[in-house]
Motif scaffolding. Structure first.
Motif, mmCIF file in Angstrom:
data_model
loop_
_atom_site.group_PDB
_atom_site.id
_atom_site.type_symbol
_atom_site.label_atom_id
_atom_site.label_comp_id
_atom_site.label_asym_id
_atom_site.label_seq_id
_atom_site.Cartn_x
_atom_site.Cartn_y
_atom_site.Cartn_z
ATOM 1 N N CYS A 72 -12.182 104.951 -7.174
ATOM 2 C CA CYS A 72 -11.512 103.679 -6.868
ATOM 3 C C CYS A 72 -10.223 103.942 -6.098
ATOM 4 O O CYS A 72 -9.905 103.227 -5.144
ATOM 5 C CB CYS A 72 -11.220 102.911 -8.159
ATOM 6 N N SER A 75 -10.117 104.081 -2.266
ATOM 7 C CA SER A 75 -11.117 103.173 -1.694
ATOM 8 C C SER A 75 -10.451 102.122 -0.812
ATOM 9 O O SER A 75 -11.052 101.637 0.152
ATOM 10 C CB SER A 75 -11.946 102.510 -2.793
ATOM 11 N N PRO A 156 -17.045 89.708 -3.648
ATOM 12 C CA PRO A 156 -16.998 91.015 -4.323
ATOM 13 C C PRO A 156 -15.670 91.255 -5.040
ATOM 14 O O PRO A 156 -14.613 90.861 -4.550
ATOM 15 C CB PRO A 156 -17.200 92.008 -3.181
ATOM 16 N N SER A 158 -15.109 94.587 -6.186
ATOM 17 C CA SER A 158 -14.866 95.956 -5.714
ATOM 18 C C SER A 158 -13.866 96.694 -6.597
ATOM 19 O O SER A 158 -13.101 97.517 -6.104
ATOM 20 C CB SER A 158 -14.396 95.965 -4.250
ATOM 21 N N ALA A 161 -15.834 101.113 -7.871
ATOM 22 C CA ALA A 161 -16.099 101.585 -6.513
ATOM 23 C C ALA A 161 -17.550 101.994 -6.344
ATOM 24 O O ALA A 161 -18.219 102.416 -7.281
ATOM 25 C CB ALA A 161 -15.183 102.754 -6.181
ATOM 26 N N GLN A 164 -20.087 97.921 -4.309
ATOM 27 C CA GLN A 164 -19.170 96.790 -4.184
ATOM 28 C C GLN A 164 -18.116 97.048 -3.101
ATOM 29 O O GLN A 164 -17.733 96.136 -2.365
ATOM 30 C CB GLN A 164 -18.476 96.533 -5.521
ATOM 31 N N THR A 165 -17.650 98.284 -2.989
ATOM 32 C CA THR A 165 -16.669 98.625 -1.963
ATOM 33 C C THR A 165 -17.254 98.425 -0.573
ATOM 34 O O THR A 165 -16.579 97.930 0.340
ATOM 35 C CB THR A 165 -16.224 100.090 -2.129
ATOM 36 N N GLN A 166 -18.513 98.800 -0.419
ATOM 37 C CA GLN A 166 -19.163 98.651 0.880
ATOM 38 C C GLN A 166 -19.405 97.184 1.235
ATOM 39 O O GLN A 166 -19.289 96.799 2.401
ATOM 40 C CB GLN A 166 -20.469 99.443 0.893
ATOM 41 N N LEU A 168 -17.451 94.703 0.288
ATOM 42 C CA LEU A 168 -16.146 94.183 0.673
ATOM 43 C C LEU A 168 -15.768 94.640 2.083
ATOM 44 O O LEU A 168 -15.236 93.858 2.883
ATOM 45 C CB LEU A 168 -15.085 94.631 -0.339
ATOM 46 N N LYS A 169 -16.054 95.891 2.390
ATOM 47 C CA LYS A 169 -15.747 96.418 3.728
ATOM 48 C C LYS A 169 -16.510 95.658 4.803
ATOM 49 O O LYS A 169 -15.947 95.295 5.857
ATOM 50 C CB LYS A 169 -16.091 97.907 3.768
ATOM 51 N N ARG A 199 -4.548 96.810 -1.486
ATOM 52 C CA ARG A 199 -5.730 96.245 -0.831
ATOM 53 C C ARG A 199 -5.335 95.117 0.123
ATOM 54 O O ARG A 199 -5.844 95.048 1.251
ATOM 55 C CB ARG A 199 -6.724 95.746 -1.873
ATOM 56 N N ASN A 278 -12.041 87.735 -2.406
ATOM 57 C CA ASN A 278 -12.044 88.930 -3.263
ATOM 58 C C ASN A 278 -11.546 88.520 -4.639
ATOM 59 O O ASN A 278 -10.359 88.275 -4.831
ATOM 60 C CB ASN A 278 -11.143 89.992 -2.628
#
Length: 425
Positions: A72, A75, A156, A158, A161, A164-166, A168-169, A199, A278
């Protein structure tokens, strides 16, 4: 049957075909067994230090559902374009090959405390003499009205990690000029106190680098203040003037509901709509800790400050985000620090090794914009009541650019160092 790395557990002699589908893993002959649930910053460190410092005298098993771990921490730098996704992913190969740790890629479903066994999702049982529980957090989805595990695919969080991170990206990269981002920040206590605000900084960094001048980021916070607030707000005004609006509960009055279908977040003040929303809900200890009766009404697990030993079971140690660690924040650095104390206590229990007085430390770095890094941290010591801060430090507003760049570079060195410390170099 779970995938076994490095070496296999022995099956009970004379097992039938039926029992082979649900094996019971035998105890190591002549060696005490230490088992770790969770392969993150706490669990990976605990397994490595148990194996590294005990040598051949201790049988160490690490149970982790995922073959690779996504940190995390850092990230947010992936979201901001400062790192690629692979750079925050780590495997367990070196823990197995260099330290003789048995790595079991399987889901730990429950702990049979009476039998001193971890029960895996397929019914397999892994016995232990001492157990480290490091499951991280679980998301309390319904702490935000209208939010759910299904909604998290659209809005998301996120805060675990990985996929979920992907998500959000991809949503961040799809924002067009003039579209709005809305963040619902989490209530205390939660993983990585400065994380939501780093973030937000990375969101703004991406928008600024695209030349967007008409997009805004709205932060709806249930807390009246947040970690490093003066530093973040100074940085937002310097790097992203007019782009970020932060509303505390005295302004927005509370989150009434979220609607994944429309991207709307209704508050007592107004309804805010984002093309990217988010939502970071409230959190609690990972599910297995609760199922095992290791948590209290807070949702987290009380521990002995001198050893990280569970107050519910003296053969179990709870470390990292799942535990109640007094003044220590929930962070990767904290988990790594706590793991070393727990590993030392376990070696004392099982091998009669010398146990030194516990010491803990933590630092949290945050990136506001390119080469503009800030940090906060402390040293801690156990007391009868809690793990207490003994000294602390924090970056100051108005620092010069060279110092901020040095702080950012320090954070890169820390990341490389701590991941080597967790997963082996």
């Amino acid at each position: 049957m779970p995938n076994l790395t490095r070496r296999s557990f022995g099956l009970l002699a004379g097992a039938s075909a039926a029992s082979l589908a649900m094996p019971h893993y035998a105890r190591a002959q002549g060696k005490p067994r230490a088992v770790v649930i969770g392969g993150g910053s706490g669990g990976g460190t605990a397994a490595r230090y148990l194996a590294k410092d005990a040598g051949e005298d201790l049988d160490v098993t690490l149970i982790e559902a995922n073959a690779r771990y996504t940190t995390c921490y850092f990230s947010n730098l992936y979201l901001g374009g400062f790192r690629d996704f692979e750079s925050i992913n780590h495997g367990y190969e070196r823990l197995a090959s260099n330290y003789g740790i048995t790595v079991v890629n399987a889901f730990a479903d429950m702990i049979d405390r009476e039998a001193q066994e971890v029960v895996l999702a397929d019914g397999s049982r892994v016995p232990y003499d001492r157990l480290v529980v490091a499951p991280g957090i679980d998301i309390i989805y319904d702490s935000v009205p209208g939010y759910s595990e299904e909604a998290a695919q659209i809005m998301p969080h996120s805060w675990k990690a990985g996929p979920q991170t992907q998500i959000l990206k991809s949503k961040l990269d799809a924002i067009e000029d003039g579209q709005q981002i809305v963040m619902v920040a989490p209530p205390n206590p939660y993983r990585c106190p400065p994380g939501p605000y780093e973030r937000v900084s990375m969101f703004a960094h991406v928008l600024k680098n695209k030349g967007y001048t008409n997009s805004k980021i709205i932060v709806l916070d249930p807390k009246p203040s947040f970690s490093k607030q003066a530093l973040f707000q100074e940085g937002w005004e310097k790097h992203y003037p007019g782009m970020i609006e932060w509303y505390g509960p005295d302004v927005h009055g509370g989150i009434v509901s979220v609607d994944p279908a429309t991207g709307a977040v209704e508050t007592d003040l107004d309804t805010f709509t984002g093309s990217l929303v988010n939502v970071i809900p409230a959190q609690k200890a990972g599910m297995i800790a609760t199922k095992a009766g290791l948590s209290n009404d807070s949702g987290f697990c009380p521990i002995d400050p001198y050893s990280m030993r569970s107050k519910m079971d003296d053969k179990i140690f709870v470390i990292g985000d799942a535990c109640i660690a007094g003044d220590m924040p929930k962070s990767g650095f904290s988990a790594n620090s706590q793991a070393k104390v727990a590993a030392m206590a376990i070696r004392g229990d099982l091998l009669d090794a010398r146990v030194f007085p516990a010491k803990y430390s933590n630092t949290c770095w945050s990136l506001i914009d390119t080469n503009d890094g800030v940090k906060v941290g402390a040293q801690y010591a156990p007391t009868d009541e809690k793990i207490a801060s003994t000294s602390s430090f924090v970056s100051q507003t108005g620092e010069d650019a060279a110092l901020r760049q040095a702080t950012y570079e320090e954070s890169i060195g820390w990341y490389n160092g701590i991941t080597a410390d967790i997963f082996g170099s």
